[in-house]
Each structure stands twice: as structure tokens, then as C-alpha cells.
Design an enzyme around this catalytic site. Structure first.
Site, PDB file in Angstrom:
ATOM      1  N   GLU A 199      19.607  27.446 -33.160  1.00 48.42           N
ATOM      2  CA  GLU A 199      19.702  27.544 -34.618  1.00 48.42           C
ATOM      3  C   GLU A 199      21.063  28.091 -35.057  1.00 48.42           C
ATOM      4  OE1 GLU A 199      16.247  29.468 -36.360  1.00 48.42           O
ATOM      5  OE2 GLU A 199      14.951  27.850 -35.662  1.00 48.42           O
ATOM      6  N   GLU A 326      11.225  23.727 -31.226  1.00 47.86           N
ATOM      7  CA  GLU A 326      10.378  24.730 -31.920  1.00 47.86           C
ATOM      8  C   GLU A 326       9.522  23.972 -32.918  1.00 47.86           C
ATOM      9  OE1 GLU A 326      12.077  28.375 -33.428  1.00 47.86           O
ATOM     10  OE2 GLU A 326      13.512  28.482 -31.769  1.00 47.86           O
TER      11      GLU A 326
HETATM   12  O1  AHR Z   1       9.918  31.207 -33.173  1.00 45.50           O
HETATM   13  C1  AHR Z   1      10.374  32.256 -33.974  1.00 45.50           C
HETATM   14  C2  AHR Z   1      11.799  32.036 -34.456  1.00 45.50           C
HETATM   15  O2  AHR Z   1      11.859  30.915 -35.284  1.00 45.50           O
HETATM   16  C3  AHR Z   1      12.845  31.760 -33.411  1.00 45.50           C
HETATM   17  O3  AHR Z   1      13.339  32.920 -32.836  1.00 45.50           O
HETATM   18  C4  AHR Z   1      13.928  31.081 -34.196  1.00 45.50           C
HETATM   19  O4  AHR Z   1      14.695  30.215 -33.398  1.00 45.50           O
HETATM   20  C5  AHR Z   1      13.159  30.371 -35.291  1.00 45.50           C
HETATM   21  O5  AHR Z   1      13.733  30.576 -36.518  1.00 45.50           O
END
Ligand code: AHR
Length: 521
Positions: A199, A326
Site C-alpha cells: 500500500e 488483501e
Molecule cells: O489488514 C489490515 C490492514 O489493511 C493492512 O495492514 C493494510 O495493508 C491494509 O490497509
């Protein structure tokens, strides 16, 4: 609505309201086309994510060798056994935002001499660094998964990342190679997947796409894999949800790359959340919340199309994988849990959210060759909850187990003709399905009935083949917000499912809001 929910709680299934599916009585047809097999459904779409966050790593995986909780070199045996049973293909570690501030040297060497650092993103707690590189590599070896490391681009340096990779992968007696051997692992490790940052548009440094691309070129060059016994795929940071800036910039840079750097994938992050901070409840919700979150989940389809269209412009041969590293439901935290620990219950609705996402990835199998649900144990849409020495499997875990036959199976097109499930302004297909042929030639069907208000009668047709029986398992629940608890661990658990063909028709009767996976025999 909620009083009605409670009044009906004793019924075999929860019928929310009179707003049943439009044409709910009509049978649903699923036509599977075995003559036009698609891409391989890469087993890596069933990947997991373990961040140093809340009780995800400490308590969830690591209890330490001295713990009375049964463990192997400090890693919980019960968690390892549960994860082995779902054949986890890879685990992404150490974050997330934690990775953007992780310095690997803090997590090697004698554990009693490792420094205590801070975890500012997640509750500001002390990070003991007890679970570091060797402990993680031991953990993935114990569960039989590949390592997917995320290197620190946010606050680290290219030299730090290069050293970590040399430490991990060199077979040579360099100073770093010797240090790894002295720390207990003479053989080079395998790192099949490497995230070049996390990110970068957010926790990883608020970089513009152009800023990130200039970092990517440097890190992708110097974070080298020295273990020639393995191939390593480098995954660049990609888009946040629908923002196409990163997709465009990274793909354009890749198209015009020089000999000096390369990547093999680009990531996408998308949570079922609607908006931050998350407010949707994990339990005790009504049909509004149910339908809204399923609708939000279905945005994954649009997002994949959007980003894949851009990728196709630069890479028509689909060399670069899209890795949704994610995803999952991000709900309001469990009341009373520490701030920043992201603990949430996991209901039958979340099982459907998992199934819908997996089906979407499979439909784009040619491009989506990896995905990591957030997160594996005790955090967000978890597979497993732990409470001291106890372990609990969530409805989402059961979906991952049901879908095992789809790992590395060949996608088969499945046309679903179904009425809509409607609630208020929300309209969703009532049934969602995928089909595949496994490596033994068996045909499998995964089918989700989204309608919480009634069963779906599904007629399965496969041109040129008459199947006699569908056999597998189904996951349904008394209510869509039913959950498993340590005192009632099997409220949501799969049950055997068999349907015999009659009059040449194979008809499946699917419970409301259920996920069913069957082999066609
Ligand atoms: O999964 C929780 C968080 O969500 C992670 O650390 C981040 O990459 C995302 O914003």
C-alpha cells in the site's frame, strides 16, 4: 425488522421479510460447458495473510516453546493442524502496514536478546520480535505453505531489503549466509513470492504512482533471489480499490522496462467495508446490512474488470498476475476488544462473502493468480479464533475447506439463469456458481444461494454428459448472522449433501443463504 428477526429465530431458517426473491419459485438453471475449459484456477487464490496485528501472530500462531499449549518450536500445533487441512498455498507476512515499518534484523538471533520495538499502526503495543524470520519460515514449513514476504519499502532502504534477501536465499558462505547458518538454517530458504512494498499509496508512504514506480525499479533490482533452486515472483504494489493510477503507472513502467528490473505481479486491495471506519456489525444484523454487504462484495467483479482491462492493454499475454493480496469483510470490532486489534466475529454471511469473492477470482483465473484473505487467525475475516488453549473454526474456514477441489482445477464456464434476490433497491443474482475439472478429471460445482428468504431449486445441466448424482457438502445456518463460539463451535458447520438425478434431471435444493460444493458423478 430486528424484532421480527428475533421472533422468527426459532424457525428452521430465518425468513427476513416478505421481500422474497423475484421469481423465487422458478428453478435456477446452471449449464456447465465442459467443451470450453478455461484457465487453471491457481491454488494461490486461496492464500492467507498473517500480520503482526492484535492476536494474529502472538497467541494466534506463536505461543513460545515454554507454553503449556501444545506447540512445535513455539508454534501452536492445533493451528498448524487446522491450516494443513485447508492446504494453505502461501502466507503473506509480516504485513500490511506493519511490513512498512518492519526491520528484519530485529527478528533474528537469540530470542532473549531481540529488541522490544513498537507497533504504532496496531494499538501502539510492544512488538517483542520473538516471531521473526526463522520462526515464520518454520511456521510455513510446518503448514506446507509458500512464504510470501512483504519487504519494507515504506520506511526501509533498498540495502536493508537486499540484505534480507541475501540472508534468506544465498547458498554461498557470504557473511549473511553464514549468519543465517549460525542462526540455525544452513540451507537457503525458498521465497517464492515477494511483495515490493505494501500500500505505497497509504501505510507504505503516501507515494504518488510515479514516486512508487521509481522506488519499484530500485527495489525490484536489488531485492535479489539467490536460491536458483526456486523461481521467485515479485509483486508490485497496485491499486487501492477502484483507483487506476497505480495500475496504469506500474503496467506502463513494466511495458517500458529495461533489462535491469522486472516484476511478475501487481497487487489489488479491496475490502468489503463500504466505508471507513467500519460500522457494519459482525452479529445481530438485519437484512439491510446483509444485502448491502453482499452487494459491496460483488464490486470485486467490476474492480477486476477495470484493472484487468488496463493490464490487458500493456500485457495482452497475461504475463503479469493480478494478486488480490488483501480482501475480506472488515466489520465493526468486537466490543471490548483492544483498539487496533481488528477482532470481529465471523458469520454465515461472511461465509457467503468468501464464496462470492473466490468465485469472482476463479472467473478471472487467467489473470488473477493469487489472493490473500485478511487475515488468517484472530484478525478481520479470520479462518480461526483462539482463546488460550482453545481453537475455533469459523464459517469462512469451512468455505476454504469446501473449496479444496478447486485448487489448481481447470475452470469450466457455468451459465447461471437465476431470478434476482431483491431487498429494497438492492438487486443481486439469486444464485452464484462456478464449475471446474479437478486434476483427476472430476467435475465440481460450487453454488451459493444468496437469498436468505427461501431455498433455491437448481437444475444442473452438462451438455453431452448425464450425471447421476451430485455429492459433497453444504454450509448453511439457522440465521445469516449465526456464528460459531467456543461454547457452541458447530452452529455453522458443513453437512453432507447428496442429490440423485431423476427423470434425467439433476436437481439440487439449496438452503437459504448457503454455500454448497459438490462433485458431479
Ligand atoms: O489488514 C489490515 C490492514 O489493511 C493492512 O495492514 C493494510 O495493508 C491494509 O490497509
Amino acid at each position: 425488522m430486528l424484532s421480527k428477526l428475533h421472533a422468527l429465530a426459532g424457525a428452521a431458517y430465518l425468513f427476513f421479510s416478505a421481500t422474497a426473491a423475484v421469481g423465487a419459485d422458478a428453478a435456477v438453471n446452471i449449464a456447465i460447458d465442459t467443451a470450453r475449459p478455461g484457465a487453471k484456477i491457481d491454488r494461490h487464490i486461496f492464500g492467507q495473510f498473517a500480520e503482526h496485528l492484535g492476536r494474529g501472530v502472538y497467541e494466534g500462531i506463536w505461543v513460545g516453546p515454554e507454553s503449556p499449549i501444545p506447540n512445535t518450536r513455539g508454534i501452536r500445533n492445533d493451528v498448524v493442524a487446522a491450516l494443513k487441512a485447508i492446504k494453505v498455498p502461501n502466507v503473506r507476512w509480516p504485513g500490511g502496514c506493519f511490513a512498512d515499518e518492519y526491520h528484519w534484523r530485529n527478528g533474528i538471533g537469540p530470542r532473549d536478546r531481540r529488541p522490544a520495538t513498537l507497533n504504532p499502526n496496531w494499538g501502539g503495543v510492544i512488538e517483542p520480535n520473538t516471531f521473526g524470520t526463522h520462526e515464520f519460515m518454520d511456521f510455513v514449513a510446518q503448514i506446507g505453505a509458500d512464504a510470501y514476504l512483504s519487504i519494507n519499502v515504506g520506511s526501509g532502504t533498498p540495502a536493508e531489503a537486499a540484505d534480507w534477501m541475501e540472508y534468506l536465499t544465498t547458498p554461498q558462505p557470504s557473511a549473511l549466509g553464514k549468519e543465517r547458518a549460525a542462526n540455525g538454517h544452513p540451507e537457503p530458504y525458498r521465497i517464492p513470492l515477494l511483495g515490493i512494498g505494501n500500500e505505497a499509496w497509504g501505510c507504505g508512504g503516501s507515494m504518488t504512482p510515479a514516486d512508487y514506480v521509481s522506488q519499484l525499479k530500485v527495489y525490484a533490482r536489488y531485492a535479489r533471489n539467490y536460491n536458483t533452486a526456486q523461481k521467485m515472483q515479485r509483486i508490485a504494489v497496485g491499486p487501492d480499490t477502484g483507483d487506476t493510477g497505480y495500475t496504469q503507472a506500474v503496467m506502463e513502467a513494466w511495458k517500458n522496462k529495461t533489462w535491469a528490473w522486472d516484476i511478475e505481479g501487481i497487487s489489488l486491495h479491496f475490502y468489503t467495508v463500504v466505508k471507513f471506519p467500519p460500522t457494519f456489525k459482525a452479529t445481530g444484523f438485519g437484512e439491510d446490512e446483509y444485502a448491502t454487504l453482499l452487494k459491496e462484495t460483488r464490486r470485486m467483479e467490476d474492480l477486476l474488470r477495470t484493472h484487468i482491462t488496463i493490464m490487458d492493454q500493456y500485457d495482452p499475454d497475461k504475463k503479469i498476475a493480478l494478486v488480490v493480496d488483501e480482501w475480506g469483510a472488515w466489520l465493526a470490532p468486537t466490543p471490548g476488544t483492544p483498539e487496533g486489534f481488528l477482532e470481529q466475529q465471523n458469520s454465515q454471511r461472511d461465509a457467503l462473502i468468501a464464496a462470492l469473492n473466490i468465485n469472482t477470482f476463479a472467473r478471472h483465473a487467467a489473470r488473477v493468480r493469487g489472493a490473500n484473505i485478511a487475515q488468517m487467525v484472530n484478525v478481520l475475516q479470520a479462518m480461526i479464533f483462539t482463546d488460550k488453549d482453545k481453537l475455533l473454526l469459523t464459517p469462512t474456514y469451512h468455505v476454504f475447506r469446501l473449496y479444496l477441489p478447486f485448487q489448481d482445477a481447470t475452470f469450466l464456464p457455468a451459465a447461471v439463469s437465476a431470478a434476482e434476490y431483491r431487498h429494497g433497491d438492492i438487486k443481486l443474482p439469486r444464485v452464484d456458481a462456478i464449475a471446474a475439472r479437478d486434476t483427476n478429471g472430476k467435475t465440481w460445482l460450487a453454488v451459493t444461494n444468496l437469498d436468505p428468504n427461501g431455498p433455491a431449486e437448481v437444475v444442473v445441466e452438462v451438455a453431452g454428459t448425464k450425471f447421476q448424482r451430485a455429492r459433497g457438502e453444504t454450509l448453511s445456518a439457522p440465521r445469516v448472522d449465526s456464528v460459531n463460539t467456543f461454547s457452541a463451535p458447530r452452529t455453522v458447520a458443513p453437512r453432507p449433501f447428496v442429490a440423485q438425478a431423476s427423470g434425467g434431471r439433476l436437481k439440487l435444493s439449496l438452503a437459504p443463504a448457503s454455500v454448497t460444493v459438490v462433485a458431479l458423478e
